[in-house]
Design a protein around this motif. Sequence first.
Motif, PDB file in Angstrom:
ATOM      1  N   LEU A 191       0.870  -1.089   0.047  1.00  0.00           N
ATOM      2  CA  LEU A 191      -0.022   0.054  -0.072  1.00  0.00           C
ATOM      3  C   LEU A 191       0.972   1.445  -0.028  1.00  0.00           C
ATOM      4  O   LEU A 191       2.113   1.099   0.794  1.00  0.00           O
ATOM      5  CB  LEU A 191      -0.885   0.116   1.133  1.00  0.00           C
ATOM      6  N   GLU A 192       0.544   2.405  -0.569  1.00  0.00           N
ATOM      7  CA  GLU A 192       1.248   3.465  -0.887  1.00  0.00           C
ATOM      8  C   GLU A 192       0.401   4.830  -0.603  1.00  0.00           C
ATOM      9  O   GLU A 192      -0.650   4.742  -1.073  1.00  0.00           O
ATOM     10  CB  GLU A 192       2.034   3.621  -2.343  1.00  0.00           C
ATOM     11  N   SER A 193       1.252   5.841   0.142  1.00  0.00           N
ATOM     12  CA  SER A 193       0.545   6.971   0.151  1.00  0.00           C
ATOM     13  C   SER A 193       1.538   8.018  -0.508  1.00  0.00           C
ATOM     14  O   SER A 193       3.035   7.932  -0.192  1.00  0.00           O
ATOM     15  CB  SER A 193       0.298   7.477   1.542  1.00  0.00           C
TER      16      SER A 193
ATOM     17  N   TYR B 228       2.544  11.952  -1.180  1.00  0.00           N
ATOM     18  CA  TYR B 228       2.049  13.363  -1.080  1.00  0.00           C
ATOM     19  C   TYR B 228       2.927  14.370  -1.951  1.00  0.00           C
ATOM     20  O   TYR B 228       4.173  14.285  -2.039  1.00  0.00           O
ATOM     21  CB  TYR B 228       2.331  13.743   0.330  1.00  0.00           C
TER      22      TYR B 228
ATOM     23  N   ILE C  38      -2.296  14.705  -1.843  1.00  0.00           N
ATOM     24  CA  ILE C  38      -2.108  13.528  -1.466  1.00  0.00           C
ATOM     25  C   ILE C  38      -2.914  12.282  -2.231  1.00  0.00           C
ATOM     26  O   ILE C  38      -4.144  12.510  -2.301  1.00  0.00           O
ATOM     27  CB  ILE C  38      -2.270  13.176   0.006  1.00  0.00           C
ATOM     28  N   TYR C  39      -2.471  11.275  -2.672  1.00  0.00           N
ATOM     29  CA  TYR C  39      -3.124  10.356  -3.017  1.00  0.00           C
ATOM     30  C   TYR C  39      -2.750   8.883  -2.388  1.00  0.00           C
ATOM     31  O   TYR C  39      -1.434   8.909  -2.048  1.00  0.00           O
ATOM     32  CB  TYR C  39      -3.122  10.284  -4.662  1.00  0.00           C
ATOM     33  N   ILE C  40      -3.762   8.088  -2.238  1.00  0.00           N
ATOM     34  CA  ILE C  40      -3.587   6.864  -1.290  1.00  0.00           C
ATOM     35  C   ILE C  40      -4.025   5.779  -2.220  1.00  0.00           C
ATOM     36  O   ILE C  40      -5.120   5.686  -2.322  1.00  0.00           O
ATOM     37  CB  ILE C  40      -4.359   7.063   0.009  1.00  0.00           C
TER      38      ILE C  40
ATOM     39  N   ASP D 138      -5.012   2.618  -1.593  1.00  0.00           N
ATOM     40  CA  ASP D 138      -5.273   1.918  -0.466  1.00  0.00           C
ATOM     41  C   ASP D 138      -6.122   0.730  -0.635  1.00  0.00           C
ATOM     42  O   ASP D 138      -6.351  -0.301  -0.069  1.00  0.00           O
ATOM     43  CB  ASP D 138      -6.417   2.839   0.632  1.00  0.00           C
TER      44      ASP D 138
ATOM     45  N   CYS E 251       6.669   9.581   0.029  1.00  0.00           N
ATOM     46  CA  CYS E 251       6.115   8.347  -0.251  1.00  0.00           C
ATOM     47  C   CYS E 251       6.206   7.612   0.967  1.00  0.00           C
ATOM     48  O   CYS E 251       7.402   7.353   1.305  1.00  0.00           O
ATOM     49  CB  CYS E 251       6.459   7.749  -1.517  1.00  0.00           C
TER      50      CYS E 251
END
Length: 134
Positions: free
Chosen positions: A58-60, A62, A86-88, A90, A107
């Motif tokens: 999983l990655e976030s 910004y 930010i994209y997540i 999920d 990241c």
Amino acid sequence: MIVRSLHEAEKTDRRIVSPDGNWESTRLLLKNDDMGFSFHITTIYAGADFRMHYQNHLESVYCLSGSGEVETLADNRVYPIEPGTIYILDKNDEHILRAASEMKMACVFNPALSGKEVHNAEGAYELEAEALSA
């Protein structure tokens, strides 16, 4: 306590440049730091347009600077990326990242990366890669 400087880390094997020339990433926090996640500052080069599908992580992400867009392939939605966005990912989202200008991104990956990972043929990172030194 762990303290690292981005400037110093960029001069070590913590700086990884993608074989395809789309990005470079300085991995400031890795699996061997035992925090349960990894933290990277990644530069996406202007004009980059590439597909990723983190099936194992999983990655976030910004955006610190620059602009572009991310497209989710499940629904073909396109989201603008600019500083402060930010994209997540999920749901292990398969996506395309496009950089209109050079983008600096912060990241976070869960589970943590070991440090040597680059994207495989499916656009994912393998679960295990050769670890970097502390």
